[in-house]
Scaffold this active site. Sequence first.
Site, PDB file in Angstrom:
ATOM      1  N   PHE A  17      -9.535   3.851   7.938  1.00 26.64           N
ATOM      2  CA  PHE A  17     -10.727   4.371   8.608  1.00 26.64           C
ATOM      3  C   PHE A  17     -10.913   5.857   8.367  1.00 26.64           C
ATOM      4  O   PHE A  17     -10.015   6.545   7.878  1.00 26.64           O
ATOM      5  CB  PHE A  17     -10.666   4.091  10.115  1.00 26.64           C
ATOM      6  CG  PHE A  17      -9.584   4.849  10.850  1.00 26.64           C
ATOM      7  CD1 PHE A  17      -9.658   6.232  11.039  1.00 26.64           C
ATOM      8  CD2 PHE A  17      -8.485   4.182  11.379  1.00 26.64           C
ATOM      9  CE1 PHE A  17      -8.664   6.924  11.721  1.00 26.64           C
ATOM     10  CE2 PHE A  17      -7.476   4.877  12.061  1.00 26.64           C
ATOM     11  CZ  PHE A  17      -7.578   6.256  12.232  1.00 26.64           C
ATOM     12  N   ASP A  71       0.848  -1.192   0.000  1.00 20.93           N
ATOM     13  CA  ASP A  71       0.000   0.000   0.000  1.00 20.93           C
ATOM     14  C   ASP A  71       0.884   1.243   0.000  1.00 20.93           C
ATOM     15  O   ASP A  71       1.143   1.859   1.033  1.00 20.93           O
ATOM     16  CB  ASP A  71      -0.938   0.005   1.195  1.00 20.93           C
ATOM     17  CG  ASP A  71      -2.078   0.992   0.985  1.00 20.93           C
ATOM     18  OD1 ASP A  71      -2.150   1.597  -0.105  1.00 20.93           O
ATOM     19  OD2 ASP A  71      -2.900   1.147   1.900  1.00 20.93           O
ATOM     20  N   HIS A  99       4.422   5.050  13.453  1.00 19.06           N
ATOM     21  CA  HIS A  99       3.261   5.339  12.589  1.00 19.06           C
ATOM     22  C   HIS A  99       1.932   4.928  13.199  1.00 19.06           C
ATOM     23  O   HIS A  99       0.885   5.248  12.658  1.00 19.06           O
ATOM     24  CB  HIS A  99       3.423   4.682  11.226  1.00 19.06           C
ATOM     25  CG  HIS A  99       2.933   3.255  11.142  1.00 19.06           C
ATOM     26  ND1 HIS A  99       3.362   2.264  11.979  1.00 19.06           N
ATOM     27  CD2 HIS A  99       2.033   2.670  10.318  1.00 19.06           C
ATOM     28  CE1 HIS A  99       2.756   1.134  11.655  1.00 19.06           C
ATOM     29  NE2 HIS A  99       1.950   1.346  10.660  1.00 19.06           N
TER      30      HIS A  99
END
Lengths: 477, 135
Positions: free
Chosen positions: A203, A95, A400
């Site tokens: 999200f 990703d 992160h």
Amino acid sequence: MIEGVTRVGVNEWEVPVGYVPGMRVPGRFFLSEPLAQILEAGALQQLANVATMPGIIKNSLAMPDIHWGYGFPIGGVAAFALDTGVISPGGVGFDINCGVRLLTTPLEQKDVAGRRDLVDGLFHAVPTGVGAKSAHKVSPKALDEMMVKGARWAVGNGFGVPRDLVRCEEKGCMREADVRAVSAKAKQRGIPQGGTLGSGNHFLEIQVVREIYDETAAAAFGLRAGQVCCMIHCGSRGLGHQTCTDHLKVLEGATKKYQIALPDRQLACAPITSPEGKEYFGAMAAAANYAWANRQMITHTVRQVMGRMFHIEYESMPLVYDVAHNVAKMEEHTIDGRRTMVCVHRKGATRAFGPGEPDLPPELAAIGQPVIIPGSMGTSSFVLKGTQVAMDRTFGSTCHGAGRIMSRSQAKKQLSGKEIADHLLRNGIMVRAPSDNALVDEAPDVYKSSDEVVKVVHDVGISRLVARLSPIGVIKG
Amino acid sequence: MSFRELPHTADIKIEARAPTKEALFSEACNALMQIMYGKDRRARDTIELVVEAGDTESLLADFLSEVLFRSEVDGMVFLNADVHIKGSHLHAIMHGEPFDRDRHVGGTEVKGISYSGMSVTWDTNGYMLEIIFDV
């Protein structure tokens, strides 16, 4: 602690050369005692494996949210010399430019408390989950522009305001993007997915600022206690996944061609100066730009929904910042006293540039870069600021997020989606997800506490706490 | 033929067994589809896939990557696959149906097929694989 590792500071550990054969530099990682107890041996092995790669500078690094990934560990950071070093999709991930952004609003918690319609409205407006398609299908020409211009493309097409751009890492656009290096397959996947959230740990959250730790920085970032904010966590969708898959195959061949000895196939890489290395970097930058455009499009949708629902101006929901946490970048760092361009890989790690760095907007130059650390579902997220210590120690990088501690299969055995939603609701958090399964996969119990992770980076000094936010509405991907 | 999920903290690790290499690949595809779309999948349409790769592991990774690609761009959910392998060449007939929001929501999107931790082995009982899907 796992055998063979040396403690070199209160929260700092070293993996010596020789921990795995072929290490060129030692590994360094940052963990507190409680986090050290749950460190997986596999993650440490991966950290050591990265240290075997050609051209690595100073250390193979890992942040306190280190866990077992593929290729690099999640939480891994490594910088490579431009002339002798390599670039690897295993140091970025599938990703590409998975990242986070935070918007503020002029609203207070009382304005949105119990407003189920806000969570429902956002859930319906932002496509989420597996198989979701965008309301904004772009033409092939527009897709190319998205990949070249990133967030600037989105703003130019009405999905934001120019001010948004200065509040993005790289101003939302890596100029090295090369759309010719992006395959037809990746483009085909990118066309229908602009403005979609995806699934997994992605999200969209409505949050409230609960605590301010640094008044000056918070004010400069546009944050105040009690304020309602919106956090968006997503990446480059199928276009990025396909780009990683395609180039992994090319770089596997390149690893053999350039006779690079590697302990793990997923570390496939090529010299930064090689045609294969340049092509991967150009394609990765194009996918990163797609991700910035994607987050910008979602931002636009959020502003429209909230503007309509609460009668607030579009411009009254400014962006605090947007950070990438899966990316490779060409950055200037001080190495042995000299400013040098290096290739920094951040795989589940966030850039945390200190005061005075050129990429910062002028109004934040004295403060440092805003660092956005998302919590797991239902738990606190944090805003920190980048520091000189990060510049000196970690190539301007910090953690992160929280980092998983429980597998999905175990979570399914122990938890149910309805119980999780009920539990969250009792704690004042409304949640919408495409399915119960999505809730179980990402339940708060499956993650390390992000509080402990940010405490470590704060104590080590590689970023400093500014504010804590907690969710009141969650839209799961 | 069977597959099961093994513990893995960050991603999804699958172990599968089958009597032949072809059946093993088919089982890996079954696992991938079940993770993404659940068990309620039907065979209404058919598409063909062709993949070339140098070794067994690469062939498996490329086959599953191709399944991911076709599933996404064609909007297809596959029930099963008839796999044929000849040397470095794989040909598969995929049976499936169009994605249905009511029946196929609830899974986890797989971002990619990882070479880390991938193994394909065989003994007198047949073939076995371990593979990690990045989610």
